[in-house]
Enzyme design. Structure first.
Site, mmCIF file in Angstrom:
data_model
loop_
_atom_site.group_PDB
_atom_site.id
_atom_site.type_symbol
_atom_site.label_atom_id
_atom_site.label_comp_id
_atom_site.label_asym_id
_atom_site.label_seq_id
_atom_site.Cartn_x
_atom_site.Cartn_y
_atom_site.Cartn_z
ATOM 1 N N CYS A 107 0.811 -1.208 0.000
ATOM 2 C CA CYS A 107 0.000 0.000 0.000
ATOM 3 C C CYS A 107 0.845 1.259 0.000
ATOM 4 C CB CYS A 107 -0.923 -0.010 1.210
ATOM 5 S SG CYS A 107 -2.089 1.349 1.226
ATOM 6 N N HIS A 225 -10.025 -2.000 0.735
ATOM 7 C CA HIS A 225 -8.881 -1.601 1.565
ATOM 8 C C HIS A 225 -8.754 -0.080 1.617
ATOM 9 C CE1 HIS A 225 -4.678 -2.009 3.130
ATOM 10 N NE2 HIS A 225 -4.503 -0.898 2.438
ATOM 11 N N GLU A 226 -8.806 0.549 0.455
ATOM 12 C CA GLU A 226 -8.590 2.002 0.403
ATOM 13 C C GLU A 226 -9.712 2.772 1.086
ATOM 14 O OE1 GLU A 226 -5.789 3.256 -0.481
ATOM 15 O OE2 GLU A 226 -4.994 1.347 -1.142
ATOM 16 N N HIS A 229 -8.997 3.256 4.626
ATOM 17 C CA HIS A 229 -8.153 4.426 4.896
ATOM 18 C C HIS A 229 -8.986 5.707 4.895
ATOM 19 C CE1 HIS A 229 -4.469 2.256 4.960
ATOM 20 N NE2 HIS A 229 -4.402 1.996 3.669
ATOM 21 N N HIS A 235 -3.062 0.609 8.584
ATOM 22 C CA HIS A 235 -2.813 -0.792 8.282
ATOM 23 C C HIS A 235 -2.944 -1.679 9.514
ATOM 24 C CE1 HIS A 235 -0.481 0.621 4.556
ATOM 25 N NE2 HIS A 235 -1.711 0.286 4.241
#
Length: 270
Positions: A107, A225-226, A229, A235
């Site tokens: 990432c 996943h993003e 964030h 993470h």
């Protein structure tokens, strides 16, 4: 079984000289594998820069040690922190397991290594002030990508109070999602900003697919996943979690795990 690699940085080392040369991760680490403190080896300074980019060496302009090819205390300390973070043997040496993990795509968001549970947050724990957020895609975004990211948003909504709706004005949306070339030295596959900035960039130069396709990156998996964030999660050290920074290019990982959900619950207290 596919080799684990995860989301975002493809370790495409750029050597900064008159003719910019790219070397594969395998070629690069073949020269460094087994190296330890006290040695001077060509390429050590590139490794130091890489570790700085992903959060293991402070970005201090006065630190001239980062520009040398000496395997010094700075690099040994950074490697030990990296090894501890990812539950590797803490040796401070570029052993096989450390090299294997370092050389994989990962990432573009930095790690913030410290003692913590598996999930983690950005420094200061930034978060949104509302559970009702809007999202928008840049004009011209391919339709299958819109559907895939919308599915990922729905997955996060299903485990939280968050509700996501489309905003037809790109610049006014809480989440601004696009595909564009990202020409950083270590070639991120995707990159997102913390709350309340809300930008998600997929690297348009990569092979984006839907589902499990050899050599391709699943849009929904990376998007899941993003979006974590964007919501404020950093993470995770749990290799099963969506927020773990490594996965294979041909792996589908679209189910949120208990670690992901618990991290969001702790951050937003729901």
């Amino acid at each position: 079984m596919a080799t684990k690699v995860w989301f975002c940085i493809t370790f495409s080392i750029i050597l900064f000289n008159a003719s910019v040369e790219k070397a594969s991760a395998d070629d690069f680490f073949a020269n460094l594998r087994g190296s330890h403190k006290g040695e001077t080896i060509e390429g050590i300074k590139i490794l130091k820069m890489y570790l700085q980019n992903i959060g293991y060496i402070d970005s201090d302009p006065s630190n001239t040690n980062i520009t040398t090819n000496i395997f010094d205390d700075l690099l040994e300390s950074a490697l030990k922190t990296y090894q501890s973070y990812y539950n590797l043997n803490v040796t401070g040496v570029l052993d096989d397991n450390t090299v294997s993990l370092l050389s994989q795509p990962r990432c573009g968001v930095r790690d913030f290594p410290e003692e913590r549970p598996d999930y983690s947050f950005f420094p200061g724990k930034p978060k949104w002030w509302t559970f009702n957020l809007t999202f928008a895609f840049a004009p011209g975004t391919r339709g299958d990508a819109i559907d895939a990211v919308a599915n990922a948003l729905e997955d996060w909504s299903s485990v939280s109070p968050f509700k996501f709706t489309v905003n037809n004005v790109f610049d006014d949306a809480n989440f601004k999602i696009n595909f564009q070339s990202i020409n950083w030295p270590h070639k991120p596959l995707a990159f997102s900003t913390e709350p309340r900035d809300g930008k998600l960039h997929f690297n348009a130069d990569e092979k984006w697919v839907n589902g499990q396709v050899a050599g391709g990156y699943d849009i929904e998996s990376v998007g899941l996943h993003e979006i974590g964030h964007l919501l404020g999660l950093e993470h995770s050290k749990d290799p099963n979690a969506v927020m773990y920074p490594y996965i294979s290019s041909d792996t589908v990982k679209i189910k949120l795990q208990p670690d992901d959900i618990q991290g969001l619950k702790v951050l937003y207290n729901f």
